[in-house]
Design a protein around this motif. Structure first.
Motif, short mmCIF file in Angstrom:
data_model
loop_
_atom_site.label_atom_id
_atom_site.label_comp_id
_atom_site.label_asym_id
_atom_site.label_seq_id
_atom_site.Cartn_x
_atom_site.Cartn_y
_atom_site.Cartn_z
N UNK A 100 0.82 -1.21 0.00
CA UNK A 100 0.00 0.00 0.00
C UNK A 100 0.85 1.26 0.00
N UNK A 101 2.12 1.09 -0.38
CA UNK A 101 3.00 2.24 -0.46
C UNK A 101 2.43 3.29 -1.41
N UNK A 102 2.62 4.55 -1.06
CA UNK A 102 2.15 5.68 -1.87
C UNK A 102 0.62 5.78 -1.90
N UNK A 103 -0.06 5.16 -0.92
CA UNK A 103 -1.50 5.34 -0.78
C UNK A 103 -1.77 5.98 0.58
N UNK A 104 -2.97 6.51 0.75
CA UNK A 104 -3.31 7.15 2.03
C UNK A 104 -3.65 6.13 3.11
N UNK A 105 -3.60 4.83 2.74
CA UNK A 105 -3.94 3.79 3.70
C UNK A 105 -2.71 3.17 4.36
N UNK A 106 -1.51 3.52 3.91
CA UNK A 106 -0.32 2.76 4.26
C UNK A 106 -0.03 2.78 5.76
N UNK A 107 -0.28 3.92 6.44
CA UNK A 107 0.11 4.02 7.85
C UNK A 107 -0.66 3.06 8.74
N UNK A 117 -3.40 -5.45 10.81
CA UNK A 117 -4.42 -4.40 10.86
C UNK A 117 -4.76 -3.97 9.46
N UNK A 118 -5.96 -3.41 9.32
CA UNK A 118 -6.39 -2.87 8.03
C UNK A 118 -6.84 -1.44 8.27
N UNK A 119 -6.58 -0.60 7.30
CA UNK A 119 -6.94 0.80 7.45
C UNK A 119 -8.45 0.97 7.42
N UNK A 120 -8.96 1.64 8.45
CA UNK A 120 -10.39 1.92 8.47
C UNK A 120 -10.79 2.88 7.37
N UNK A 121 -9.81 3.59 6.84
CA UNK A 121 -10.12 4.53 5.75
C UNK A 121 -10.64 3.79 4.51
N UNK A 122 -10.17 2.56 4.33
CA UNK A 122 -10.66 1.77 3.19
C UNK A 122 -12.14 1.48 3.37
N UNK A 123 -12.54 1.13 4.62
CA UNK A 123 -13.93 0.83 4.89
C UNK A 123 -14.78 2.09 4.75
N UNK A 124 -14.26 3.19 5.29
CA UNK A 124 -14.99 4.44 5.18
C UNK A 124 -15.14 4.90 3.74
N UNK A 125 -14.11 4.63 2.93
CA UNK A 125 -14.19 5.02 1.52
C UNK A 125 -15.29 4.26 0.80
N UNK A 126 -15.54 3.02 1.24
CA UNK A 126 -16.59 2.23 0.61
C UNK A 126 -17.98 2.67 1.06
#
Length: 622
Positions: free
Chosen positions: A437-444, A482-491
């Protein structure tokens, strides 16, 4: 090889001409004796229209309308024809048993060399005590006649070989002596090879220099086949035996696959390349050594050797790329190595696999890419060994340094059968999810490592057919991620509610463990059981992926661990193309992996165990 054969054949023809003239000088019936002597030597009828002798201490014989008969299957009337010629011989040394030939002049000679479909050559057939090959093609440098000067004016030469789909014709002549007094032999041919244009130019020492036992023979070769160019420049200590090469060798072109018609070496399709090094030969083994250059955007260095003493020939090599563009390896799997974007339906190559090329040569080549450029993959190192054995190719061992972990295993292509097959057995260990997920807003917020193994086998004439017929099995497992909650929120918020996931203040959804079990049938990857245990819920999923069609269909169901957190939980359906998926809430049957009801934390040790137990080896079924 073509040029060497032509040079030796011309040297042999000189032997026959001189033999006939010597007989003529020592007898009175010049023409008949000369024809008889040459015919007996070559085992082929030789006709001489006229022969005049200018006697003296240096006697010169003038010949006209000379012909050496062709074979009965030859496409030309004559193997060799000469409009005019002259041979000078010193008589006094001849009386003492020594032959000194100050000069030979050949005016408008015509040489027609060819091979038939059975591999027979028109210059190597004879019924005499010596075959034409023995008379015409010297085995030792000392067998080449010692002549002061050879002049070839306006010569024509053709070479045909239907077994290689080769047809060449052009000019052969000698250039005037340079400042050192040396003549040069110029050969210029053009025609077709496998119905593609071929041009060959050769500049070397004269045929007479073949006889100089201590002086290296100079060569300068320039060959163009389509857009492929081969250059060789240097000297050969023994041009008859092709020994003692000191040759600078360079080859360049749009793809390495195009060298196959020239050298019969089966190489993959590549981006444009340029390589230069040294050419050497020991016995039946040719070596392209200490070469350097580029293939696409990658550097490439190493050495290759081709042993033609084996059947089929064996190619050995050791190659290194210090900076490898991973896209340049696309041709190894039959993909188009160009950077041009492809429509979605053309992502998998549909060109037929050149199975016949794997029969032409055996191989044992090692490759190492120490620094890898792969913008879409966290890839650091590539290393593999390719072996080809009578139509079956294996990349084993195969190793990648990927995402701070390793991918290892083997890939095989079996072209021994009518319909080729390919299989891959891969094991991946301790791969970090974050670099993907490098270079994405989810990487952290992404974390955790996963491991697994997969085996897949496909049959077909093209890589796409193999993908569509593939079958196999595999498993993937991970812990403490862990998975970025931002991915879930984006959906969408409704997806987060449906999956009973709570996004914390750090935007992370902790994952205790997870496992995916899959099988492959007719090119479809069936995810029969996917389980992800988070701190809030247990996610279970099933569905399928069709890589060749670039589509998928997945259903995900959440089993909440604390219903007080979220009151609504509904199944989620994802489907469509990779590039444009659709998401729907509800409408699927419960997935029967676990008991329904208040969900507890599952036993991660039990879930993850077995995911790495699958050990596969290529060749199980192909």
């Amino acid at each position: 090889m073509w040029v060497r054969r032509i040079l030796l054949w011309i040297a042999g023809i000189l032997v026959l001409l001189v033999a006939g003239v010597v007989v003529a000088v020592l007898t009175i019936d010049w023409t008949d004796k000369a024809e008889s002597a040459a015919s007996a030597a070559i085992g082929r009828e030789v006709r001489i229209g006229s022969l005049d002798i200018d006697p003296g201490w240096t006697t010169t014989a003038h010949l006209a309308d000379v012909e050496v008969a062709n074979t009965d299957w030859g496409s030309s009337d004559a193997l060799f024809a000469l409009e005019e010629g002259s041979v000078s011989i010193r008589v006094w040394p001849l009386i003492k048993g020594q032959m000194e030939i100050p000069e030979i002049v050949l005016t408008r000679p015509v040489i027609a060399l060819e091979t038939n479909a059975e591999g027979q050559t028109n210059w190597n057939v004879g019924d005499g005590a010596e075959t034409a090959g023995e008379a015409v093609e010297p085995d030792e440098r000392s067998e080449v006649p010692l002549i002061g000067r050879l002049i070839i004016e306006d010569g024509k030469l053709s070479y045909r070989d239907p077994t290689r789909d080769l047809d060449l014709q052009g000019k052969i002549e000698t250039a005037k002596a340079d400042a050192a007094g040396e003549d040069a032999l110029n050969l210029s041919l053009d025609g077709t090879l496998e119905n593609r244009p071929l041009e060959l130019t050769f500049v070397g020492g004269s045929v007479l220099q073949l006889r100089e036992t201590e002086k290296p023979y100079p060569v300068d070769v320039d060959l163009r086949f389509g857009q492929t160019r081969v250059r060789a420049d240097g000297t050969i200590t023994d041009p008859v035996q092709l020994a003692g090469l000191d040759i600078s060798f360079a080859v360049e072109g749009p793809t390495l696959a195009d060298v196959f018609p020239i050298f019969q070496i089966p190489l993959p399709d590549t981006p444009p390349y340029s390589l230069a090094g040294d050419l050497a030969r020991e016995g039946e083994t040719w070596r392209f050594q200490s070469f350097e250059g580029k293939v696409g955007d990658s550097d490439l260095a190493g050495s290759l050797s081709l042993d033609q003493g084996q059947t089929p020939p064996l190619l050995n090599g050791d190659l290194v790329s210090k900076k490898l563009d991973f896209a340049d390896l696309a041709g190894l799997v039959g993909a188009d190595p160009s950077d041009a974007p492809k429509p979605e339906e053309e992502q998998f190559p549909n060109a037929p696999i050149a199975a016949d090329r794997l029969d032409a040569m055996n191989m044992d080549v090692s490759f190492k890419g120490t620094e890898v450029i792969a913008p879409n993959l966290p890839l650091d190192r590539v290393e593999f060994r390719v072996q080809v054995d009578n139509g079956r190719a294996e990349a084993r061992p195969l190793s990648f340094a990927l995402a701070d972990g390793t991918v290892s295993g083997e890939i095989a292509l079996n072209a021994r059968q009518e319909v080729p097959s390919a299989d891959a057995a891969l094991r991946f260990e301790n791969l970090d999810i974050k670099p993907f997920f490098k270079d994405t807003r989810f990487v952290q917020e992404m974390g955790g490592r996963f491991s697994g193994s997969i085996y897949v086998l496909g049959v077909g004439q093209t890589p796409k057919e193999m993908m569509e017929t593939a079958r196999g099995e595999g498993a993937v497992a991970m812990r403490d991620g862990s998975i970025s909650g931002l991915i879930i929120e984006a959906a969408g918020l409704d997806v987060a509610e449906a999956l009973a996931l709570v996004v914390g203040e750090d935007a992370r959804v902790p994952i205790r463990c997870g496992r995916i079990k899959l099988d492959v049938q007719e090119g479809t990857v069936n995810i029969n059981e996917a389980v992800v245990d988070t701190t809030d819920s247990l996610l279970v999923a099933q569905g399928n992926i069709r890589p060749a069609a670039q589509t998928f269909n997945m259903q995900i169901e959440a089993r909440a661990k604390d219903f007080s957190l979220i009151d609504v939980a509904a199944p989620v359906s994802l489907s469509g193309s990779f590039s444009d998926p659709s998401i729907a809430i509800g409408g699927i049957d419960p997935l029967p992996f676990f008991e329904t009801g208040d969900q507890q934390d599952i036993d991660c040790d039990k879930l993850v165990s077995g995911a790495l137990e699958g050990q596969f080896k290529t060749g199980q079924e192909n």
